[in-house]
Design a protein around this motif. Sequence first.
Motif, PDB file in Angstrom:
ATOM      1  N   ALA A   6      34.791  57.819  30.783  1.00  0.00           N
ATOM      2  CA  ALA A   6      33.353  57.551  30.854  1.00  0.00           C
ATOM      3  C   ALA A   6      33.053  56.144  31.349  1.00  0.00           C
ATOM      4  N   GLY A   7      33.963  55.196  31.099  1.00  0.00           N
ATOM      5  CA  GLY A   7      33.725  53.820  31.496  1.00  0.00           C
ATOM      6  C   GLY A   7      34.206  53.478  32.898  1.00  0.00           C
ATOM      7  N   GLU A   8      34.753  54.455  33.617  1.00  0.00           N
ATOM      8  CA  GLU A   8      35.203  54.179  34.982  1.00  0.00           C
ATOM      9  C   GLU A   8      34.026  53.807  35.861  1.00  0.00           C
ATOM     10  N   GLY A   9      34.247  52.860  36.751  1.00  0.00           N
ATOM     11  CA  GLY A   9      33.216  52.422  37.668  1.00  0.00           C
ATOM     12  C   GLY A   9      33.135  53.276  38.923  1.00  0.00           C
ATOM     13  N   MET A  10      32.405  52.767  39.892  1.00  0.00           N
ATOM     14  CA  MET A  10      32.164  53.514  41.123  1.00  0.00           C
ATOM     15  C   MET A  10      33.431  53.693  41.954  1.00  0.00           C
ATOM     16  N   THR A  45      25.575  39.807  35.793  1.00  0.00           N
ATOM     17  CA  THR A  45      24.634  40.919  35.653  1.00  0.00           C
ATOM     18  C   THR A  45      25.287  42.298  35.658  1.00  0.00           C
ATOM     19  N   GLY A  46      26.619  42.360  35.779  1.00  0.00           N
ATOM     20  CA  GLY A  46      27.308  43.640  35.656  1.00  0.00           C
ATOM     21  C   GLY A  46      27.803  44.262  36.942  1.00  0.00           C
ATOM     22  N   LYS A  47      27.880  43.501  38.025  1.00  0.00           N
ATOM     23  CA  LYS A  47      28.351  44.063  39.296  1.00  0.00           C
ATOM     24  C   LYS A  47      29.793  44.550  39.198  1.00  0.00           C
ATOM     25  N   THR A  48      30.675  43.730  38.646  1.00  0.00           N
ATOM     26  CA  THR A  48      32.079  44.105  38.531  1.00  0.00           C
ATOM     27  C   THR A  48      32.229  45.290  37.590  1.00  0.00           C
ATOM     28  N   TYR A  49      31.521  45.299  36.494  1.00  0.00           N
ATOM     29  CA  TYR A  49      31.581  46.427  35.564  1.00  0.00           C
ATOM     30  C   TYR A  49      31.127  47.710  36.257  1.00  0.00           C
ATOM     31  N   THR A  50      30.040  47.630  37.018  1.00  0.00           N
ATOM     32  CA  THR A  50      29.537  48.815  37.700  1.00  0.00           C
ATOM     33  C   THR A  50      30.528  49.321  38.735  1.00  0.00           C
ATOM     34  N   MET A  51      31.122  48.422  39.499  1.00  0.00           N
ATOM     35  CA  MET A  51      32.027  48.846  40.569  1.00  0.00           C
ATOM     36  C   MET A  51      33.415  49.234  40.054  1.00  0.00           C
ATOM     37  N   GLU A  52      33.949  48.500  39.094  1.00  0.00           N
ATOM     38  CA  GLU A  52      35.307  48.770  38.605  1.00  0.00           C
ATOM     39  C   GLU A  52      35.327  49.490  37.269  1.00  0.00           C
ATOM     40  N   GLY A  53      34.408  49.146  36.390  1.00  0.00           N
ATOM     41  CA  GLY A  53      34.333  49.767  35.085  1.00  0.00           C
ATOM     42  C   GLY A  53      35.430  49.317  34.149  1.00  0.00           C
ATOM     43  N   VAL A  54      35.555  50.033  33.052  1.00  0.00           N
ATOM     44  CA  VAL A  54      36.581  49.777  32.054  1.00  0.00           C
ATOM     45  C   VAL A  54      37.203  51.129  31.730  1.00  0.00           C
ATOM     46  N   ALA A  55      38.410  51.339  32.216  1.00  0.00           N
ATOM     47  CA  ALA A  55      39.093  52.612  31.961  1.00  0.00           C
ATOM     48  C   ALA A  55      39.980  52.475  30.731  1.00  0.00           C
ATOM     49  N   ARG A  56      39.890  53.437  29.868  1.00  0.00           N
ATOM     50  CA  ARG A  56      40.748  53.488  28.684  1.00  0.00           C
ATOM     51  C   ARG A  56      41.479  54.820  28.714  1.00  0.00           C
ATOM     52  N   ALA A  88      27.475  45.575  46.090  1.00  0.00           N
ATOM     53  CA  ALA A  88      26.907  45.140  44.806  1.00  0.00           C
ATOM     54  C   ALA A  88      26.494  43.682  44.940  1.00  0.00           C
ATOM     55  N   TYR A  89      25.214  43.415  44.746  1.00  0.00           N
ATOM     56  CA  TYR A  89      24.666  42.079  44.932  1.00  0.00           C
ATOM     57  C   TYR A  89      23.835  41.713  43.720  1.00  0.00           C
ATOM     58  N   GLY A  90      23.952  40.475  43.293  1.00  0.00           N
ATOM     59  CA  GLY A  90      23.111  40.038  42.193  1.00  0.00           C
ATOM     60  C   GLY A  90      23.617  38.763  41.550  1.00  0.00           C
TER      61      GLY A  90
END
Length: 97
Positions: free
Chosen positions: A87-91, A71-82, A65-67
């Motif tokens: 649905a919010g889990e990342g890669m 810009t959302g790299k951490t969100y995309t890779m790790e996500g937000v799990a509840r 993940a580069y950018g």
Amino acid sequence: SVSGEGREVSVGGGANPGSAKYSLRKTYSFDKVFGPDVSQQEVYSAICAPIVEEVLQGYNCTIFAYGQTGTGKTYTMEGVARAGNYAGEGMIPRAVK
């Protein structure tokens, strides 16, 4: 703007091809471009799932993940799990399941 085929991003300049600002517009091509409303599942299915399959076949693979900051790299890779809502889990969480 993102192209309808999801392969190009255009930035800057005006939207009207006849305007002077339009000449400042730049278009960048990628293998795949995702718009702001795409789900984590769609990104995983298109990008990560095929790579996970290659790993299981014995290939060494990397998802990088580069950018720009924020810009959302951490969100995309790790996500937000509840609890109870995946649905919010990342890669990363999706890949290890």
